[in-house]
Design a protein around this motif. Structure first.
Motif, PDB file in Angstrom:
ATOM      1  N   THR A 160       8.774   2.840   7.226  1.00  0.00           N
ATOM      2  CA  THR A 160       7.672   2.982   6.270  1.00  0.00           C
ATOM      3  C   THR A 160       7.774   1.947   5.156  1.00  0.00           C
ATOM      4  N   GLN A 161       8.956   1.715   4.646  1.00  0.00           N
ATOM      5  CA  GLN A 161       9.148   0.721   3.589  1.00  0.00           C
ATOM      6  C   GLN A 161       8.788  -0.677   4.083  1.00  0.00           C
ATOM      7  N   GLN A 162       9.170  -1.012   5.318  1.00  0.00           N
ATOM      8  CA  GLN A 162       8.825  -2.318   5.878  1.00  0.00           C
ATOM      9  C   GLN A 162       7.317  -2.471   6.029  1.00  0.00           C
ATOM     10  N   SER A 163       6.661  -1.393   6.486  1.00  0.00           N
ATOM     11  CA  SER A 163       5.209  -1.441   6.659  1.00  0.00           C
ATOM     12  C   SER A 163       4.491  -1.626   5.330  1.00  0.00           C
ATOM     13  N   LEU A 164       4.948  -0.920   4.299  1.00  0.00           N
ATOM     14  CA  LEU A 164       4.325  -1.050   2.982  1.00  0.00           C
ATOM     15  C   LEU A 164       4.548  -2.440   2.404  1.00  0.00           C
ATOM     16  N   ALA A 165       5.727  -3.010   2.632  1.00  0.00           N
ATOM     17  CA  ALA A 165       6.008  -4.350   2.125  1.00  0.00           C
ATOM     18  C   ALA A 165       5.112  -5.389   2.795  1.00  0.00           C
ATOM     19  N   GLN A 166       4.891  -5.249   4.092  1.00  0.00           N
ATOM     20  CA  GLN A 166       4.010  -6.179   4.805  1.00  0.00           C
ATOM     21  C   GLN A 166       2.561  -6.056   4.319  1.00  0.00           C
ATOM     22  N   ALA A 167       2.128  -4.830   4.067  1.00  0.00           N
ATOM     23  CA  ALA A 167       0.769  -4.623   3.567  1.00  0.00           C
ATOM     24  C   ALA A 167       0.584  -5.241   2.192  1.00  0.00           C
ATOM     25  N   ALA A 168       1.592  -5.089   1.331  1.00  0.00           N
ATOM     26  CA  ALA A 168       1.500  -5.662  -0.007  1.00  0.00           C
ATOM     27  C   ALA A 168       1.489  -7.181   0.047  1.00  0.00           C
ATOM     28  N   SER A 169       2.292  -7.755   0.923  1.00  0.00           N
ATOM     29  CA  SER A 169       2.331  -9.212   1.067  1.00  0.00           C
ATOM     30  C   SER A 169       1.002  -9.750   1.566  1.00  0.00           C
ATOM     31  N   SER A 170       0.400  -9.037   2.525  1.00  0.00           N
ATOM     32  CA  SER A 170      -0.895  -9.461   3.054  1.00  0.00           C
ATOM     33  C   SER A 170      -1.982  -9.373   1.991  1.00  0.00           C
ATOM     34  N   SER A 171      -1.904  -8.318   1.165  1.00  0.00           N
ATOM     35  CA  SER A 171      -2.897  -8.157   0.102  1.00  0.00           C
ATOM     36  C   SER A 171      -2.785  -9.277  -0.926  1.00  0.00           C
ATOM     37  N   ARG A 172      -1.544  -9.667  -1.283  1.00  0.00           N
ATOM     38  CA  ARG A 172      -1.359 -10.755  -2.242  1.00  0.00           C
ATOM     39  C   ARG A 172      -1.883 -12.068  -1.682  1.00  0.00           C
ATOM     40  N   ALA A 173      -1.655 -12.295  -0.385  1.00  0.00           N
ATOM     41  CA  ALA A 173      -2.131 -13.526   0.241  1.00  0.00           C
ATOM     42  C   ALA A 173      -3.655 -13.589   0.234  1.00  0.00           C
ATOM     43  N   ASP A 174      -4.296 -12.446   0.501  1.00  0.00           N
ATOM     44  CA  ASP A 174      -5.760 -12.411   0.472  1.00  0.00           C
ATOM     45  C   ASP A 174      -6.282 -12.683  -0.926  1.00  0.00           C
ATOM     46  N   SER A 175      -5.592 -12.121  -1.932  1.00  0.00           N
ATOM     47  CA  SER A 175      -6.025 -12.318  -3.312  1.00  0.00           C
ATOM     48  C   SER A 175      -5.916 -13.780  -3.723  1.00  0.00           C
ATOM     49  N   VAL A 176      -4.804 -14.424  -3.330  1.00  0.00           N
ATOM     50  CA  VAL A 176      -4.624 -15.840  -3.655  1.00  0.00           C
ATOM     51  C   VAL A 176      -5.671 -16.687  -2.961  1.00  0.00           C
ATOM     52  N   ARG A 177      -5.978 -16.334  -1.704  1.00  0.00           N
ATOM     53  CA  ARG A 177      -6.971 -17.090  -0.942  1.00  0.00           C
ATOM     54  C   ARG A 177      -8.362 -16.951  -1.560  1.00  0.00           C
ATOM     55  N   LYS A 178      -8.710 -15.737  -1.989  1.00  0.00           N
ATOM     56  CA  LYS A 178     -10.023 -15.530  -2.622  1.00  0.00           C
ATOM     57  C   LYS A 178     -10.113 -16.276  -3.933  1.00  0.00           C
ATOM     58  N   THR A 179      -9.021 -16.271  -4.696  1.00  0.00           N
ATOM     59  CA  THR A 179      -9.020 -16.977  -5.974  1.00  0.00           C
ATOM     60  C   THR A 179      -9.191 -18.470  -5.766  1.00  0.00           C
ATOM     61  N   ALA A 180      -8.512 -18.998  -4.744  1.00  0.00           N
ATOM     62  CA  ALA A 180      -8.614 -20.427  -4.455  1.00  0.00           C
ATOM     63  C   ALA A 180     -10.027 -20.800  -4.034  1.00  0.00           C
TER      64      ALA A 180
END
Length: 238
Positions: free
Chosen positions: A43-63
């Motif tokens: 569960t911890q690994q899954s949550l970490a991957q989801a958070a990383s993906s969300s940050r990447a999407d946010s950076v991409r949208k900002t760019a």
């Protein structure tokens, strides 16, 4: 999976750990503890991957949303007017906000109104902007006149900024004094001139003089004047 499931697994694991303290050799409890530990790790690994993906999407949208054009104070542009949603020539007076989300204070040309707009509400002037301008109804300004007009506008903008800063500073001082006065009153300290009182105080007698509160001196006593009486004297003999 979400944090709620992770918290549930962690609570169940703590309960199993407590039970094992009483019966440490219980095979069922040992197996359950192992399963819960594995579930928590997954569960911890899954949550970490989801958070990383969300940050990447946010950076991409900002760019993608960040304009490629760099705007500075004094730049000419087209800005969207909030009144009708149309684009009009304007000049940037100042740049605020953050690097990721800048906010521009613009002034529409020919008007004294200013607006705050975001990066998506301004764009460069078209290359043929001057060619699209219709024949002016008034005499065209000379280069010197146009430069003088721009200087006046900038001076006025600077004056407005200075006045706004002074007004803000004055309000801050006033708020600080009022806060101090309220704290003093709560502590039983009376400050003259606060809460509708005056630093000047008069006695009940309307003939008395004015005293100043906090001066350390009382009010002037009233001297009641009467008629002067002369003592009788013996007349000399002739």
């Amino acid at each position: 999976m979400d944090t709620t499931e992770l918290e549930t697994y962690q609570v169940q694991l703590s309960q199993v750990e407590l039970a094992l303290q009483t019966d440490p050799e219980n095979a069922g409890l040992l197996s359950l503890r192992s399963e819960l530990q594995e579930l928590i790790s997954l569960t911890q690994q899954s949550l970490a991957q989801a958070a990383s993906s969300s940050r990447a999407d946010s950076v991409r949208k900002t760019a993608n949303s960040t304009p490629s054009h760099t705007w500075t104070a004094g730049s000419d542009c087209l800005a969207k007017y909030s009144g009708d949603g149309s684009w009009y020539p304007a000049r940037i007076a100042s740049v605020g906000g953050s690097a990721e989300n800048p906010v521009y204070s613009i002034m529409f040309k020919g008007y004294n109104t200013t607006e705050l707009v975001k990066g998506g509400e301004i764009k460069p002037l078209p290359a043929n902007h001057q060619e699209k301008v219709s024949a002016p109804s008034k005499r065209k300004l000379t280069k010197a006149e146009d430069e003088e007009r721009d200087r006046k506008k900038k001076r006025n903008e600077k004056k407005l900024e200075v006045k706004a800063a002074k007004a803000k500073e004055q309000l801050a001082k006033q708020a600080t004094w009022q806060k101090f006065a309220k704290k003093s009153e709560k502590k039983g300290v009376h400050i003259a001139g606060v809460a509708g009182t005056s630093i000047f105080k008069t006695p009940d007698n309307p003939l008395g003089r004015v005293g100043v509160t906090g001066s350390g001196k009382g009010m002037t006593e009233v001297a009641i004047r009467g008629k002067h009486k002369f003592a009788p004297t013996d007349e000399p003999n002739a």
